[in-house]
Scaffold this active site. Sequence first.
Site, PDB file in Angstrom:
ATOM      1  CB  CYS A 278      64.576 -80.991  23.551  1.00 24.26           C
ATOM      2  SG  CYS A 278      64.893 -79.984  25.038  1.00 24.26           S
TER       3      CYS A 278
ATOM      4  CG  MET B 234      68.591 -84.128  29.494  1.00 23.29           C
ATOM      5  SD  MET B 234      69.545 -84.970  30.783  1.00 23.29           S
ATOM      6  CE  MET B 234      69.614 -86.628  30.111  1.00 23.29           C
TER       7      MET B 234
END
Length: 396
Positions: free
Chosen positions: A104, A318
Amino acid sequence: MPHVPQIKIPATYMRGGTSKGVFFRLQDLPERAQTPSAARDALLMRVIGSPDPYAKQIDGMGGATSSTSKTVIVAKSSRPDHDVDYLFGQVSIDKPFVDWSGNCGNLSAAVGPFAIASGFIDAARIPENGTVTIRIWQANIGKTIIAHVPITNGQVQETGDFELDGVTFPAAEVQLEFLDPAAEEEGAGGAMFPTGKLVDDLEVPGIGTLKATMINAGIPTIFVNAEDIGYTGTELQEAINSDAEALAKFETIRAFGALRMGLIKNVDEAARRQHTPKVAYVAKPAGYVASSGKEVNAQDVDLLVRAMSMGKLHHAMMGTAAVAIGTAAAIPGTLVNTAAGGSERSAVRFGHPSGTLRVGAEAKQVDGEWVVTKAIMSRSARILMEGWVRVPGDAF
């Protein structure tokens, strides 16, 4: 019948970039969850509140979106020249699994501040005022991230005037460098372009043959042209996420792209690998109104990008996909570079549903193959809450 009482585990709830998640020190986890296991996955799912057939995660710390159903485990690094090891777990909302297949990028911004607050960094390295550089080993993908964390009065500076579209309030800027971001993916041989091409003809049953740039950088990502799938690149979440047919189309593209990239051996495996690869579509610059009401003008951006995460259109972008965008934009001939005007570039500003974001990348050709030495972007992070999370003692 007797009921097992709850146990409490030290934890920190943090925002990093446009995501937030529950952070743990490895040493604080129950012993049977300190190593990869079904017990660890069960514990993290219970912390977040999954699987939840209502898709609300009411009985846990999750926020019922891909951006808020996240967990992080940090440990003192055993690797030379690294400070901490960082492991990311994307918790499925309505299914019983944790996806460990990727990083992430947003929460990467919070790892450095968490490492300092958790005592992983020697106090002698932390200046009274200035910046501390932290080398992070990203264990999911085997890559190095360098975080530049601002320090004021000997403490991590969390407040500031750095604004990030998709985050309501300003905060302190954390600069991130993703070194050698081409992802080491099983079946892809570590290649940035696993098919060997900058643009492929991707055959997707029921949809047709799409031009696609499939890249392993930051996170495996499949880029297609917006117009080829009936979009403009200006869409906000509701235009996609309220359309079951559209969501099914993107999932089909994702599954067949994953197969073509060598990430899975059968398209049915894609359902158990929701976090990777990502699917994104690109378009040339155009004006639109972002989800916050902010007006984005065509001249404000080099291109438009919309990306899917865990089966839904992401509310912003993201961080790992931003790395993929920056990397692909730096390489002439990719769909991303073409949408951005086709010229050589070391940075790109793209429009996403919440606004704009700038990301840079250093690309060069070595023996005829494209190599990206690093991707660079800025995020922010702060602690939202710290203390303990509680879960039933028999939950894992």
